[in-house]
Scaffold this motif. Structure first.
Motif, short mmCIF file in Angstrom:
data_model
loop_
_atom_site.label_atom_id
_atom_site.label_comp_id
_atom_site.label_asym_id
_atom_site.label_seq_id
_atom_site.Cartn_x
_atom_site.Cartn_y
_atom_site.Cartn_z
N ASP A 143 0.82 -1.21 0.00
CA ASP A 143 0.00 0.00 0.00
C ASP A 143 0.86 1.26 0.00
OD1 ASP A 143 -2.51 -1.47 0.23
OD2 ASP A 143 -1.85 -1.91 2.28
N ARG A 144 1.89 1.27 0.89
CA ARG A 144 2.71 2.47 1.02
C ARG A 144 4.18 2.06 1.15
NH1 ARG A 144 -1.24 6.44 1.96
NH2 ARG A 144 0.32 8.10 1.84
N LEU A 145 5.02 2.83 0.47
CA LEU A 145 6.46 2.64 0.53
C LEU A 145 7.04 3.94 1.07
CD1 LEU A 145 8.73 0.63 -0.27
CD2 LEU A 145 8.85 1.83 -2.47
N VAL A 146 7.71 3.85 2.22
CA VAL A 146 8.25 5.04 2.89
C VAL A 146 9.76 5.07 2.69
CG1 VAL A 146 8.41 6.32 5.05
CG2 VAL A 146 6.41 4.85 4.61
N LEU A 147 10.25 6.12 2.04
CA LEU A 147 11.68 6.29 1.81
C LEU A 147 12.21 7.33 2.79
CD1 LEU A 147 11.73 6.40 -2.10
CD2 LEU A 147 11.74 4.41 -0.57
N ALA A 148 13.11 6.89 3.66
CA ALA A 148 13.67 7.78 4.68
C ALA A 148 15.13 8.02 4.39
CB ALA A 148 13.50 7.15 6.07
N SER B 151 -1.22 5.43 -6.56
CA SER B 151 -2.07 4.30 -6.19
C SER B 151 -3.19 4.09 -7.20
CB SER B 151 -2.67 4.53 -4.79
OG SER B 151 -3.49 5.68 -4.78
N SER B 152 -3.62 5.18 -7.87
CA SER B 152 -4.67 5.03 -8.88
C SER B 152 -4.18 4.28 -10.09
CB SER B 152 -5.19 6.42 -9.29
OG SER B 152 -4.17 7.15 -9.96
N ARG B 153 -2.83 4.20 -10.26
CA ARG B 153 -2.26 3.43 -11.35
C ARG B 153 -1.98 2.00 -10.93
NH1 ARG B 153 0.84 8.21 -11.49
NH2 ARG B 153 2.70 7.09 -10.75
N GLY B 154 -2.41 1.64 -9.74
CA GLY B 154 -2.24 0.28 -9.28
C GLY B 154 -0.99 0.02 -8.49
N GLY B 155 -0.19 1.05 -8.23
CA GLY B 155 1.04 0.89 -7.49
C GLY B 155 0.95 1.48 -6.10
N PRO B 156 1.99 1.24 -5.27
CA PRO B 156 1.99 1.79 -3.92
C PRO B 156 2.12 3.31 -3.92
CG PRO B 156 3.63 0.04 -4.20
CD PRO B 156 3.16 0.42 -5.56
N VAL B 157 1.62 3.94 -2.88
CA VAL B 157 1.90 5.35 -2.63
C VAL B 157 3.29 5.45 -2.01
CG1 VAL B 157 1.23 7.38 -1.28
CG2 VAL B 157 -0.53 5.93 -2.31
N VAL B 158 4.09 6.37 -2.49
CA VAL B 158 5.44 6.57 -1.97
C VAL B 158 5.46 7.81 -1.09
CG1 VAL B 158 7.87 6.97 -2.55
CG2 VAL B 158 6.48 5.46 -3.97
N ASP B 159 5.84 7.63 0.17
CA ASP B 159 6.00 8.73 1.10
C ASP B 159 7.49 8.98 1.32
OD1 ASP B 159 3.20 8.98 1.60
OD2 ASP B 159 3.32 7.25 2.93
N VAL B 160 7.86 10.23 1.52
CA VAL B 160 9.25 10.61 1.73
C VAL B 160 9.39 11.24 3.10
CG1 VAL B 160 11.17 12.04 0.93
CG2 VAL B 160 9.67 10.93 -0.73
N VAL B 161 10.34 10.74 3.89
CA VAL B 161 10.65 11.31 5.21
C VAL B 161 12.10 11.73 5.19
CG1 VAL B 161 10.84 10.84 7.67
CG2 VAL B 161 8.92 9.89 6.37
N ARG C 172 13.14 11.21 13.26
CA ARG C 172 11.95 11.01 12.43
C ARG C 172 11.25 9.68 12.69
NH1 ARG C 172 12.66 15.57 12.15
NH2 ARG C 172 13.02 16.92 10.33
N LEU C 173 11.62 9.03 13.78
CA LEU C 173 11.01 7.73 14.06
C LEU C 173 9.51 7.83 14.27
CD1 LEU C 173 13.71 6.14 16.41
CD2 LEU C 173 13.23 5.57 14.02
N HIS C 174 9.05 8.95 14.85
CA HIS C 174 7.62 9.09 15.07
C HIS C 174 6.85 9.14 13.75
CE1 HIS C 174 9.13 13.17 14.41
NE2 HIS C 174 7.90 13.54 14.13
N GLU C 175 7.48 9.68 12.70
CA GLU C 175 6.83 9.70 11.39
C GLU C 175 6.87 8.31 10.74
OE1 GLU C 175 7.78 13.04 8.74
OE2 GLU C 175 8.89 13.91 10.42
N LEU C 176 8.02 7.66 10.87
CA LEU C 176 8.16 6.34 10.26
C LEU C 176 7.17 5.35 10.85
CD1 LEU C 176 12.05 5.95 10.00
CD2 LEU C 176 10.44 6.83 8.29
N PHE C 177 6.93 5.45 12.15
CA PHE C 177 6.06 4.50 12.84
C PHE C 177 4.72 5.12 13.23
CE2 PHE C 177 10.14 2.48 13.08
CZ PHE C 177 9.86 1.13 13.05
N ALA C 178 4.34 6.21 12.55
CA ALA C 178 3.03 6.83 12.82
C ALA C 178 1.90 5.89 12.43
CB ALA C 178 2.92 8.15 12.06
N GLU C 179 2.16 5.05 11.44
CA GLU C 179 1.25 3.98 11.04
C GLU C 179 2.00 2.67 11.14
OE1 GLU C 179 -0.98 4.79 7.36
OE2 GLU C 179 -0.03 6.77 7.40
#
Length: 360
Positions: free
Chosen positions: A32-37, A56-66, A73-80
């Motif tokens: 679902d989501r790929l987080v690049l830190a 995600s509308s193209r069928g791929g994961p959403v990419v988040d950048v931290v 930034r651990l609180h952001e990485l583990f917010a979900e």
């Protein structure tokens, strides 16, 4: 499925992220989501371009950048909830030897902080994260009182001869104990020297093992800081990424393709001498290109790289379906195919196929 990659904009981080975006699944579950830190995020990146929810509308994961220091930034990485951590961020060998505190902070302290964040998640009823740690061949060293055997395997006692190798071994031990306690599902991949890396040189003591090929192919002089008869253990970027993801996905067990116990996996190694690397370059690109390499031994670099073993028993990796690169010519072939923009026409003109290298 939410995956965090630390060092996400480093070379290997981008390669692993790209492979996951292409696969779109991990162990059969859609990502679902790929987080690049990372501490540094380039203004334009092929991976960063996919960061918006529209991906995600193209069928791929959403990419988040931290962006920023990982420990901040651990609180952001583990917010979900985090299902998988691929921990690639690291200070490299020569940096750690020059600055002990930098190595301890960037390697040991950051790894422990990530493990603690994952432990807190599971203790609160969240998922037990898979935690893939990228270690290094540098955990091995030839102690005068306990020399390395001719062929090294995972049963060989690590006796690192550099601060970087020591820090990696400390982190391996932490991952093993957090796994034993059930805080994480840890996996350790010991990376061989990755060659040929594209881009600018980094501060790794082994960086010349890419530079003596990459720079001449771009028409730029390069210095080889070790004696040509030195043998080294290498793996191409393609084989390295394959190894990291195979270990990450493997089920635990003792059957074929399963990960047996908590022992680290030495990724498959191609053993080659520096002289053989230079001979391959000469055969591929001609004398004019190969002559751009000057051999000028540097005792400090030789002391680090020369302490690492060169011959490995690849049986544990082979049980997971992993094999080493067949030869160094294939490694160069991969580099030329993957990074044609970095190979200038002039150096390859002697081959009669400018922009591509004929490799037998």
């Amino acid at each position: 499925m939410r995956i965090v990659i630390t060092g996400g904009f480093g070379f290997l981080g981008r390669q692993v992220a790209g492979a996951l975006l292409e696969r779109r699944t991990f162990r059969g579950t859609p990502i679902d989501r790929l987080v690049l830190a990372d501490r540094f995020v380039p203004a334009a990146s092929p991976v960063a371009d996919d960061r918006s929810p529209s991906s995600s509308s193209r069928g791929g994961p959403v990419v988040d950048v931290v962006q920023g220091e990982l420990t901040d930034r651990l609180h952001e990485l583990f917010a979900e909830p985090v299902d998988l951590v691929v921990h690639l961020a690291s200070a490299v060998s020569a940096e750690c030897e020059a600055d002990f505190d930098l190595g301890m902070t960037a390697n040991v302290d950051t790894t422990r902080a990530l493990l603690e964040a994952a432990r807190t998640q599971s203790a609160a009823g969240g998922p037990v994260a898979r935690f893939v740690f990228s270690s290094s061949v540098a955990v091995y060293g030839s102690d005068p009182a306990l020399p390395l055997p001719p062929v090294v395997s995972e049963s060989t006692l690590p006796t690192p001869r550099s601060s970087y190798g020591t820090q990696k071994f400390v982190c391996e031990t932490l991952v093993a104990d957090y796994t034993r306690r059930g805080f994480v599902d840890g996996r350790v991949t010991r990376l061989m020297t990755v060659s040929v890396r594209p881009g600018k040189p980094n501060a790794a003591a082994s960086g010349f093992l890419s530079g003596i090929v990459r720079e001449p192919l771009a028409g730029v002089p390069a210095v080889c800081p070790v004696r040509p008869d030195l043998r080294v253990a290498l793996a191409s970027p393609r084989r390295t990424v394959e190894g990291i993801l195979t270990v990450a996905e493997a089920e635990r067990g003792s059957g074929p393709g399963e990960l047996d116990g908590g022992v680290p996996v030495n990724l498959p190694a191609l053993t080659v001498s520096v002289a053989e690397m230079l001979a391959t370059l000469r055969r591929v690109a001609g004398d004019a290109v190969a002559d751009l390499v000057t051999v000028a031994p540097d005792p400090a670099v030789e002391a680090i790289v020369g302490s690492w073993p060169a011959v490995f028993d690849n049986a544990r990796a082979a049980a997971l379906g992993l094999e080493p690169d067949p030869d160094f010519a294939s490694v160069v072939r991969d580099y030329v195919a993957d990074h044609p923009e970095a190979v200038t026409a002039a150096p390859l003109a002697a081959t009669g196929r400018a922009g591509r290298a004929p490799i037998d």
